[in-house]
Scaffold this active site. Sequence first.
Site, short mmCIF file in Angstrom:
data_model
loop_
_atom_site.label_atom_id
_atom_site.label_comp_id
_atom_site.label_asym_id
_atom_site.label_seq_id
_atom_site.Cartn_x
_atom_site.Cartn_y
_atom_site.Cartn_z
N GLY A 219 6.74 7.24 1.07
CA GLY A 219 7.72 7.63 2.09
C GLY A 219 8.47 6.43 2.66
N CYS B 234 -1.73 3.92 11.04
CA CYS B 234 -1.62 5.14 11.86
C CYS B 234 -2.94 5.32 12.62
CB CYS B 234 -1.26 6.37 11.02
SG CYS B 234 -2.38 6.70 9.66
N CYS C 151 0.90 -1.17 0.00
CA CYS C 151 0.00 0.00 0.00
C CYS C 151 0.92 1.20 0.00
CB CYS C 151 -0.89 -0.01 1.24
SG CYS C 151 -1.96 -1.45 1.33
C1 LIG Z 1 -1.34 4.59 4.80
S1 LIG Z 1 -1.27 4.90 3.11
C2 LIG Z 1 0.35 4.32 2.73
C3 LIG Z 1 1.48 5.27 3.06
C4 LIG Z 1 2.77 4.84 2.42
N1 LIG Z 1 3.13 3.48 2.79
C5 LIG Z 1 3.93 5.75 2.79
O1 LIG Z 1 4.68 5.46 3.71
O2 LIG Z 1 4.09 6.77 2.13
C6 LIG Z 1 -2.26 3.63 2.46
C7 LIG Z 1 -2.26 3.56 0.94
O3 LIG Z 1 -2.86 2.32 0.57
C8 LIG Z 1 -3.61 2.51 -0.61
N2 LIG Z 1 -4.56 1.37 -0.66
C9 LIG Z 1 -5.74 1.24 -0.03
N3 LIG Z 1 -6.29 0.03 -0.29
C10 LIG Z 1 -5.41 -0.61 -1.10
C11 LIG Z 1 -5.42 -1.88 -1.73
N4 LIG Z 1 -6.43 -2.74 -1.56
N5 LIG Z 1 -4.37 -2.20 -2.50
C12 LIG Z 1 -3.34 -1.35 -2.69
N6 LIG Z 1 -3.30 -0.13 -2.13
C13 LIG Z 1 -4.32 0.23 -1.34
C14 LIG Z 1 -4.24 3.87 -0.41
O4 LIG Z 1 -4.63 4.43 -1.64
C15 LIG Z 1 -3.07 4.64 0.24
O5 LIG Z 1 -2.30 5.27 -0.74
#
Ligand SMILES: C[S@@+](CC[C@H](N)C(=O)[O-])C[C@H]1O[C@@H](n2cnc3c(N)ncnc32)[C@H](O)[C@@H]1O
EC number: 2.1.1.176
Length: 447
Positions: A268, A385, A263
């Site tokens: 970052g 988070c 995800c």
């Molecule tokens: C908490 S953020 C991730 C932050 C990232 N890891 C960072 O450190 O910059 C969660 C991300 O997961 C993506 N997401 C949500 N459901 C998902 C899925 N089923 N498969 C892949 N990505 C997903 C969202 O669009 C979002 O960009």
Amino acid sequence: MPAQARKPSSREPAAPGGKVRRRAAAAVAGVLREGRRLEAELDYEGLDQADRALLRELATGTVRWAIRLRAALDGLLDRPLPRKEKRLEALLLVGLYQLAHSGIPPYAAVSATVSALTGRQAWARGLVNGVLRRFGREREARLAVVDEQSPAMRTAYPEWLVEAVRTAYPAEWMAVLEAGNAAPPLTLRVRGDRTAYLAELAAAGIPARALDPADGAVQLEEHRPVTEIPGFTEGRVSIQDGAAQLAADLLAPRAGDRILDACSAPGGKLAHLLDRAPQAEALAVEADEGRLERIRDTLQRLGLEATALIPGDATDPDAWWDGRAFDRILVDAPCSGTGVTRRHPDIKHHRRPEDIPALAERQGALLRALWPLLRPGGTLVYATCSILPTENREVVAAFLEECPEARCVTPEAAWGRPVGPGRQILPGEAGMDGFFYACLERAGGQP
Ligand SMILES: C[S@@+](CC[C@H](N)C(=O)[O-])C[C@H]1O[C@@H](n2cnc3c(N)ncnc32)[C@H](O)[C@@H]1O
């Protein structure tokens, strides 16, 4: 004594600051009335640095305290505002925020807020002037009445979230809520020698300190634009909260590892993993195609490259997996964001109680779908988070229960507290955001 505000004429030109209040009100209305994300509502176009900072402060602060301020506003109005006057209500809240929570002198706050009303809205100048001046005079008493209603009013959280936090942290729930209302620090991840970088900041007259739990974390005492942060443009530092920086320690990638960041956006943690193991083969999956661009930008600024950036749903690996197992998997799961309300106060308004079990369902689905992609002996780190047990220890505990070959290997650490199979960081701990981490190892192979 607050200075008395002069009654403005509708022909008066906007006072300096009126434009910023108007934009803050538009952003607040977008969040409170249209359910939009605050970050996307801030219109900085044509503003200088000082006004940009002011816009951010007014909009963020008003959204943070909106539940408390709305209750105070209700008591100040003889009759409710017409529902279509979304921006007028938002402007009044921006005015109340300045008088209740900012250091802006009352006269300046009232006069700049009133002068935001131009054109079609000029009719409301008398109303806004009167309401704000009255609040300025009666502030303490009016806020005391609101605060007595409930802890939710006093701390400006929705009732259900107060109850969820109280149940999860019976001894310290109020401190947790208050930490979620604090102004967030600006934390950097230093890619080189942290001590040398701190010396560089000191030489540039920028007060900062090392944040201990993460070995590259540096917290600046004051916010400043990225262009004024030494080394930012050249990619020597990134902006990343201290808690988020712990993911790379826990995953501990090695040269040659095949890593999945499931995800990934905005990338970052992926960048941090690549810094730790530049020779690794790293695949990033992101469901929101628009956000893939953010990953590209992050990596490009830092001069890093991933093996593949894949638009796709991590719960459906058949659509994108080539069948080769991973040594390391990071599941930085979509969550309620309840650990980062200090950075994103709009979360208080957008989340609903029914979102939490639905998120837990998705988080469990991610674990179940991605686990078979991990090689025996490999490590998966689950992160959120969130500060809510439903999304954290309960998700991981349920997964461990149904998957006998998954072993909990979350280490003892100097940060956070053990909660079930993981560790929970509460917002504000060592300057960090609220975060949860759990480490799982797949049995049957070399770690
Ligand atoms: C908490 S953020 C991730 C932050 C990232 N890891 C960072 O450190 O910059 C969660 C991300 O997961 C993506 N997401 C949500 N459901 C998902 C899925 N089923 N498969 C892949 N990505 C997903 C969202 O669009 C979002 O960009």
